[in-house]
Design a protein around this motif. Structure first.
Motif, PDB file in Angstrom:
ATOM      1  N   LYS A 268       0.922  -1.322  -0.190  1.00  0.00           N
ATOM      2  CA  LYS A 268       0.133   0.126  -0.065  1.00  0.00           C
ATOM      3  C   LYS A 268       0.957   1.009  -0.214  1.00  0.00           C
ATOM      4  O   LYS A 268       1.655   2.141  -0.403  1.00  0.00           O
ATOM      5  CB  LYS A 268      -0.524  -0.029   1.150  1.00  0.00           C
ATOM      6  N   ASN A 269       2.479   1.226   0.867  1.00  0.00           N
ATOM      7  CA  ASN A 269       2.812   2.482   0.623  1.00  0.00           C
ATOM      8  C   ASN A 269       3.293   2.443  -0.145  1.00  0.00           C
ATOM      9  O   ASN A 269       4.122   3.900  -0.913  1.00  0.00           O
ATOM     10  CB  ASN A 269       3.990   2.078   2.170  1.00  0.00           C
ATOM     11  N   ILE A 270       4.341   1.482  -1.354  1.00  0.00           N
ATOM     12  CA  ILE A 270       4.432   1.956  -2.914  1.00  0.00           C
ATOM     13  C   ILE A 270       3.697   2.641  -3.919  1.00  0.00           C
ATOM     14  O   ILE A 270       3.745   3.353  -4.625  1.00  0.00           O
ATOM     15  CB  ILE A 270       5.040   0.257  -3.308  1.00  0.00           C
ATOM     16  N   GLU A 271       1.955   1.508  -3.152  1.00  0.00           N
ATOM     17  CA  GLU A 271       1.089   2.089  -4.416  1.00  0.00           C
ATOM     18  C   GLU A 271       0.176   3.838  -3.716  1.00  0.00           C
ATOM     19  O   GLU A 271       0.372   4.820  -5.177  1.00  0.00           O
ATOM     20  CB  GLU A 271       0.145   1.433  -4.421  1.00  0.00           C
ATOM     21  N   LYS A 272       0.904   4.201  -2.925  1.00  0.00           N
ATOM     22  CA  LYS A 272       0.763   5.774  -2.472  1.00  0.00           C
ATOM     23  C   LYS A 272       1.765   6.591  -3.208  1.00  0.00           C
ATOM     24  O   LYS A 272       1.479   7.315  -3.755  1.00  0.00           O
ATOM     25  CB  LYS A 272       0.043   5.615  -0.962  1.00  0.00           C
ATOM     26  N   LYS A 273       2.903   5.923  -2.586  1.00  0.00           N
ATOM     27  CA  LYS A 273       3.871   6.927  -3.094  1.00  0.00           C
ATOM     28  C   LYS A 273       4.078   7.102  -4.588  1.00  0.00           C
ATOM     29  O   LYS A 273       4.268   7.916  -4.801  1.00  0.00           O
ATOM     30  CB  LYS A 273       5.192   6.470  -2.560  1.00  0.00           C
ATOM     31  N   ALA A 274       3.780   6.002  -5.446  1.00  0.00           N
ATOM     32  CA  ALA A 274       3.674   5.597  -6.671  1.00  0.00           C
ATOM     33  C   ALA A 274       3.148   7.100  -7.632  1.00  0.00           C
ATOM     34  O   ALA A 274       3.226   7.889  -8.550  1.00  0.00           O
ATOM     35  CB  ALA A 274       3.650   4.483  -7.079  1.00  0.00           C
TER      36      ALA A 274
END
Length: 789
Positions: A268-274
């Motif tokens: 979720k952190n990867i998706e949010k930051k991307a």
């Protein structure tokens, strides 16, 4: 009405040949009933040419760029703009400079021409690696830190830094020129090599953690939506560096995990930051984010690609396949969204177009084709690419319905979903088969539903949902399918074993029957039959047979070989295996010892550089090799491409050529020959099978091999094929002497590679009328039905 789309490819970047791979994928998979596709190719000097789509099947731009003024129509700047205005939309597929640096986009924007992809300003920013990292850092995103080096200050700056570290061209694609510097002695030399690609390079510290790549595509409302990322795992601890070869040529040294083995919080952190970075950089339509999860759990985006690669099994197609979209689904989704966003066509107009196309679909029932690929040989990864390429192309057939069947390393057969087919190695697919079960599939499908909802997908957008692989026996395959297409290389798939079984089951299949398959696989037997025929100026190489276990005195054996085959330079190869497995050139007794000891110990490969003339890894037979062939090494003329000119240095008037044959056993004809150019001493597996690598001229340049010689070669090859009892199709590799007109047969491949840019496609396209890859594959199937009746 058809949607008119023009693809822009090529360019001055070293990645221009990868641009061909991406363009080919779009050309093969967009529905020709809906789209009318044209191509503009930009040469090294950025000159635009209208070219025929057949050139896109070349392995590299060097295959045709030297004759671009003869085969293409050069356009002036004004002519180009006027031409592009005739299309609904333009799609730049130029990797690196001209495409990813915003130059072509700026020209399109200036002339109010709509296009797919990011704006000129966003492209200009993201290709500048140092600038992108600076922007990310300024906006609170974690970065590892980079140093910008130029030709004036790099020596001074490098003295201040201790290896290991990574050097990258500052304004090129994500893999070209990227160099891992391991020690202090090599850093200056490494930097000079990277400067070949750019006037500025960046130095990055080594990141410790887990590498990943993520595709972001905009949904139907224009909102950036992440797909499920892919984790990149390095099997060998000493080789944790994702370079050009690992990206584009399958190897079990690298394992891709989609989904990644990350916890939900990290995902979720990867998706949010991307999403945040996508918006920050004002990207458009689609992008690929390469990054790392550090040991501390921080997310670092190391590279952002505004025009991601779209080769057959690229990350784009793998990640979209996980949610049930095949190549056509995803490409059409991307184009349709851009057309609506640019207010070129409405969603309603597009839906009407699809409905009309579906009403025109033929009512005739398609024949079911089971395509078998994989296996346990050294060439299993090439087989995977061959088989899946045939499968992808047959999806556009109006006569045949293809089904992908993996033969695993234990020779079990599995009907697998679309998503599995896009993995790089047989081992990856085997892992997926072993791990998947109903509870895991339900859990994964729940995640897929969320992404599908974010993308606003409907049932028509998703053609190939995930399912649990189904195990088959060969008799079951025979009963289920009308035809079996063998995409196997080496081993039981090419030595007559499966051919006999399918014949006994009365199941039609492609290629030669048992006898010819046995002969083709046994390179020594092939040579004996050619020489026994006694045809004028047609023979095999001087060779001898060696029993691996009997050799202990390597110096004595090497001296004996030199006298027997009358050559100081010797080629060694397994007696019975595919055309690239374990083929090496040796120069002395010590290299003979190294090679034979590896075979005796049943090692799976030879490390890069272990033999003088082999800088890359050599795959060895996967089963114990008892006999090898030693044959004379032929020094071919040295041929290079400089700009648009062929530089030809005569050595002994020999050239290496490869010729396909096609037809029934009674009426077999040779196709147009291809001259294959080896950059080293021996044609490498990369040059044979890696898209964007290797040079092939189809036909060879007429100033060296005139048309009358082509006719002679074709006649001799047809004779050779008849001697070897070949039927259906095959590829024969040989040497041709342009002075004395002698033809030396190297070997016959009864199931030649059918990878996306294989030379047999080039040759079929030279037929009259031309056979495009789909028509060529359909012809092979037709011949298989005919020969097996």
């Amino acid at each position: 009405m058809k949607i008119k789309i023009v693809l822009l490819c090529g360019g001055p970047s070293p990645e221009r040949s990868i641009s061909l791979n991406s363009t080919r994928s779009i050309l093969d998979n967009l529905d020709k009933k809906i789209f009318k596709i044209s191509i503009i190719y930009f040469d090294l000097n950025k000159n635009p040419y209208q070219i025929d789509s057949s050139e896109i099947y070349s392995n590299t731009v060097s295959d045709f760029e030297f004759k671009i003024d003869q085969i293409g129509h050069k356009l002036s700047k004004n002519q180009l703009i006027n031409y592009l205005k005739k299309f609904h939309i333009v799609w730049p597929i130029i990797h690196g400079k001209l495409g990813e640096d915003g130059e072509i986009q700026k020209e399109l924007e200036k002339n109010k021409i709509k296009f797919i992809g990011s704006s000129s300003q966003s492209s200009k920013t993201t290709i500048d690696k140092h600038k992108t990292q600076k922007i990310l850092k300024q906006n609170g995103f974690f970065t590892l830190g980079t140093k910008l080096l130029n030709k004036k200050n790099f020596i001074k700056k490098l003295k201040q830094v201790e290896p290991p570290f990574v050097l990258k061209p500052n304004d090129c694609g994500s893999s070209i020129g990227v160099t891992f510097v391991k020690d202090r002695q090599s850093k200056i030399k490494a930097a000079r090599e990277v400067f070949q690609y750019s006037s500025k390079i960046v130095l990055e510290n080594i990141c410790t953690g887990k590498e990943f790549t993520l595709i972001i595509v905009e949904n139907k409302k224009g909102e950036p939506t992440p797909l499920i990322p892919t984790e990149i795992q390095f099997i060998k601890n000493k080789d944790k560096f994702f370079d050009f070869r690992k990206k584009y040529l399958a190897s079990y040294n690298v394992h891709f995990h989609t989904p990644p083995r990350f916890d939900q919080t990290t995902l979720k952190n990867i998706e949010k930051k991307a999403i945040q970075v996508y918006k920050l950089l004002k990207l458009n339509d689609i992008a690929r984010f390469d990054g790392w999860v550090t040991r501390e759990g921080k997310i670092w985006f190391s590279d952002i690609n505004s025009i991601p690669g779209m080769e057959q099994n690229s990350f784009i197609f793998r990640q979209s396949a996980l949610i049930g979209m095949n190549h056509r689904d995803f490409l059409q989704y991307l184009v349709f969204n851009s057309l609506v966003k640019n207010k070129i066509l409405s969603r309603t107009e597009l839906e009407k177009l699809i409905a009309k196309n579906q009403s025109l679909k033929p009512t005739k029932k398609k024949k079911k084709i089971g395509i078998i690929f994989g296996g346990s040989t050294a060439e299993r990864q090439i087989s995977l690419l061959s088989g899946t390429n045939v499968w992808v192309k047959l999806k556009s057939s109006s006569s045949y319905e293809p089904y992908p069947i993996l033969m695993d390393q234990k020779h079990r057969y599995w009907y697998i979903p679309h998503f599995y087919c896009l993995h790089h190695t047989v081992e990856e697919i085997e892992c997926l088969i072993q791990k998947i079960n109903k509870p895991k599939l339900i859990k994964l499908k729940n995640r897929i539903k969320t992404i599908a909802a974010d993308l606003q997908l409907n049932k028509k957008d998703v053609s190939e949902p995930l399912f649990i692989p189904r195990k088959y026996t060969l008799p079951q395959i025979s009963k289920t399918f009308d035809f079996v297409f063998l995409g196997l290389h080496g081993g039981v798939g090419e030595d007559g074993t499966l051919q006999k079984k399918l014949t006994d089951l009365k199941t039609p299949f492609n290629g030669s029957k048992k006898q010819a398959s046995e002969i083709g696989m046994d390179k020594y037997k092939t040579a004996e039959m050619i020489n026994k025929a006694g045809l004028k100026k047609l023979k095999s190489l001087n060779k001898t047979l060696l029993n691996v276990s009997n050799i202990t005195n390597y110096r004595k054996t090497f001296e004996h070989l030199k006298q027997t085959i009358k050559s100081k330079n010797i080629i060694l190869k397994p007696k019975g295996d595919g055309c690239s497995a374990g083929v090496v050139k040796i120069n002395n007794a010590n290299e003979l010892k190294i090679y034979l000891q590896h075979l005796k110990q049943n090692k799976k490969n030879l490390a890069p550089g272990l033999l003088k003339d082999h800088p890359n890894l050599i795959e060895l037979p996967q089963e114990k090799c008892e006999q090898i062939i030693a044959e004379e090494f032929i020094f071919t003329d040295k041929v290079k491409i400089k700009g648009k000119k062929i530089v030809w240095k005569t050595i002994g008037h020999w050239i290496e050529i490869s010729i396909g044959v096609l037809g029934t056993k009674k009426n077999l004809k040779a196709l147009t020959p291809s001259q294959t150019i080896a950059t080293g001493k021996v044609l490498s597996v990369e040059e044979k099978f890696q898209g964007g690598t290797g040079i092939n001229f189809t036909p060879p340049p007429t100033e060296y091999v005139p048309k009358k010689d082509i006719a002679v070669i074709k006649t001799k090859i047809a004779q050779a094929a008849k001697i070897l009892k070949i039927s259906g199709y095959a590829r024969i590799d040989c040497f041709w002497n342009i002075k004395n007109k002698q033809l030396i047969i190297i070997e016959a491949n009864t199931l030649p590679a059918m990878t996306p840019s294989t030379i047999i496609y080039h040759q079929a396209l030279k037929e009259k009328p031309p056979l495009n890859p789909l028509k060529f594959i359909e012809k092979i199937i037709q011949l298989g039905f005919k020969e097996n009746n």
